[in-house]
Scaffold this active site. Structure first.
Site, PDB file in Angstrom:
ATOM      1  N   GLU A   2     -43.705 -24.232 -45.618  1.00 24.17           N
ATOM      2  CA  GLU A   2     -42.287 -24.199 -45.994  1.00 24.17           C
ATOM      3  C   GLU A   2     -42.066 -24.294 -47.507  1.00 24.17           C
ATOM      4  O   GLU A   2     -41.264 -25.089 -47.988  1.00 24.17           O
ATOM      5  CB  GLU A   2     -41.519 -25.311 -45.270  1.00 24.17           C
ATOM      6  N   GLU A  31     -43.868 -23.155 -36.160  1.00 23.56           N
ATOM      7  CA  GLU A  31     -43.030 -24.323 -35.831  1.00 23.56           C
ATOM      8  C   GLU A  31     -41.811 -23.841 -35.061  1.00 23.56           C
ATOM      9  O   GLU A  31     -41.027 -23.043 -35.585  1.00 23.56           O
ATOM     10  CB  GLU A  31     -42.578 -25.090 -37.082  1.00 23.56           C
TER      11      GLU A  31
END
Length: 503
Positions: free
Chosen positions: A172, A291
């Site tokens: 991320e 995710e």
């Protein structure tokens, strides 16, 4: 209410990559400490791993588990988790405002992977660290003895390389919450150089580069284009993340989120194709959705710890969403989406496995139990392997702000590799009307229903607990039958079903 579906033997999407049923384990909350690892627990083995947890994890047949993060990895020093435990430092984790004892490191995680019969998908810290540390970690894990890092691994108890094939280049990195956040150009340059170094070590490694943290990021989808411009020829997968939320308690809008997920995947697939065309490349980059899950139930209770109001606790109860029956439907819808996108989604990791936004919960010193969402994941993992069928679906729809017109019936079909069974996974989004469904089985030989499992409950907020661990669980279905090449079934309001047809 009626719906029609056509499944044709020759109309397929792609072979499903078994890795879409993978998991994720982060140094966060009680995922590891009192999750998979609890020395002194009645079921603990000699290394301290809980045997009861290992059993229910192993049943999911997860091909890979991503580790050690997540946000945690962006300020993690992997060297802290090797060598004698008594010499390992305790560190303050900046991602989750907790303390990390480093009792579990790469050696212990690899041992646990063998216990639960999975393989590692390791993440590299490209937040607070960079190329040299990444290269060293890969060499420590995969390098031969006779050189420094391989010899150090041998000294620490493991002579043979682990031969980990799948590596994430950070986590991320577009997020302002991330330690070491970067612009798309900064991250693209760094990850491209890291990929080059890792390819110099071993050309056969599979590398995952970070895409957008979610489709609401202001940089989406330009982030993906820029990062891929720097890395396209050097990486194999682009990572995407998305968590489903129903803070407004609006079930109709909540269950439309899978349509948003589908469009997210479609948009990024288009970006990948554009970069491929611009580069005149023959190389393919697929999507690694590493995710995904439902995550919103625990937000309020987590604030005190995440804002630093409770110091630096070790393994506190963080992100412990207690999933209800409504979440069963959402997880089923997400898995159906991945099946229908099997041509581009090759890896997916439910986040996470134990205690932290997880299908499995534990009590320290006590039992393990399966959350409501364990069951659709289990049955889809077991029977959703093979080739995804391109179904033609005619279903009544409803209007949403989230995704426009959304069908009440959501269905995915899979033919197993032996060609003997078709499995359908179906969700009825309607609150109070059953859907009578006719599935035309075209090109298949004589068929009969061999298994039928149904999940439904009058209370959308019903949950499984330590005291009532099996309140929400699959039950044998009734009424599904094949007549004249047509599968007839009825989906109760707000239900998830699995129907297996022998052909």
């Amino acid at each position: 209410m009626a719906a029609r579906v056509t499944a044709h033997r020759d109309y397929t999407i792609a072979k499903i990559d078994d890795r879409i049923y993978s998991g994720f384990l982060e140094h966060l909350g009680r995922a590891i400490y009192s999750g998979i690892y609890e020395p002194g627990h009645p079921t603990a083995d000699a290394q301290g791993f809980r045997g009861d947890v290992a059993e229910v994890v192993k049943a999911l047949q997860m091909p890979f588990v991503r580790y050690p993060g997540g946000n945690f990895v962006s300020s993690y020093n992997w060297e802290d988790g090797i060598g004698p435990r008594e010499d390992r430092p305790t560190r303050l984790d900046l991602a989750w405002h907790t303390s990390e004892s480093n009792e579990i490191g790469i050696h212990e995680f690899m041992d646990w992977c063998e216990i639960v019969d999975t393989k590692p998908m390791l993440a590299l810290n490209l937040g607070s660290r960079g190329l040299d540390e990444a290269r060293n970690f890969v060499e420590y894990v995969n390098g031969p003895t006779g050189a420094y890092w391989g010899d150090l691994r041998k000294k620490n108890g493991r002579a043979e390389p682990w031969n980990c094939r799948l590596w994430c280049l950070g986590n991320e990195m577009d997020g302002p919450w991330q330690i070491g956040q970067k612009t798309a150009h900064e991250y693209g340059r760094l990850s491209g150089e890291v990929a080059k170094a890792l390819r110099a070590f071993d050309k056969s490694l599979e590398l995952v580069v970070c895409g957008s943290s979610n489709p609401k990021m202001p940089t989406y989808p330009e982030w993906e284009r820029i990062v891929l411009e720097h890395t396209y020829e050097s990486v194999d997968y682009l990572s995407l993340h998305m968590y489903s939320q129903n803070k407004a308690k609006n079930t109709a809008e909540y269950l439309a989120l899978s349509e948003t997920l589908d469009r997210y995947i479609g948009t990024i697939q288009s970006v990948i194709n554009v970069v491929k065309a611009n580069k005149r490349s023959k190389h393919d980059v697929a999507i690694c959705f590493d995710e995904w899950n439902v995550w919103y139930h625990s937000h309020e209770q987590d604030k005190a710890i995440l804002q630093g109001m409770e110091g630096w606790p070790k393994a506190p109860r963080l992100l412990e969403d207690i999933y209800n029956f409504e979440d069963v439907l959402q997880v089923g819808l997400t898995l159906n989406t991945f099946i229908r996108r099997a041509d581009v989604v090759k890896i997916a990791c439910i986040a996470q496995i134990v205690n932290v936004i997880a299908p499995i919960m534990t009590e320290p010193g006590g039992p393990v139990w399966r959350q409501t969402t364990y069951w659709p994941f289990l049955l889809t993992s077991l029977y959703g392997r093979g080739t995804a069928l391109r179904l033609a679906v005619a279903s009544p729809t409803y209007d949403t702000e989230t995704a426009g017109e959304v069908p009440y019936l959501d269905i995915a079909g899979v033919q197993d590799d032996a060609g003997r069974t078709i499995t359908f996974f179906a969700v009825n989004r309607h609150p109070d009307r059953a859907i009578t469904t006719a599935v035309s089985l075209e090109g298949f030989a004589a068929a009969k229903v061999v298994d039928h499992q149904v999940m439904t409950h009058p209370d959308l907020r019903a949950v499984n607990t330590m005291e009532q661990p099996d309140l929400i669980a699959p039950k044998p279905g009734t009424g599904a039958a094949v007549e004249g090449g047509i599968l007839h079934l009825t989906l109760p309001p707000y239900s998830w079903q699995m129907i297996r047809v022998g052909v």
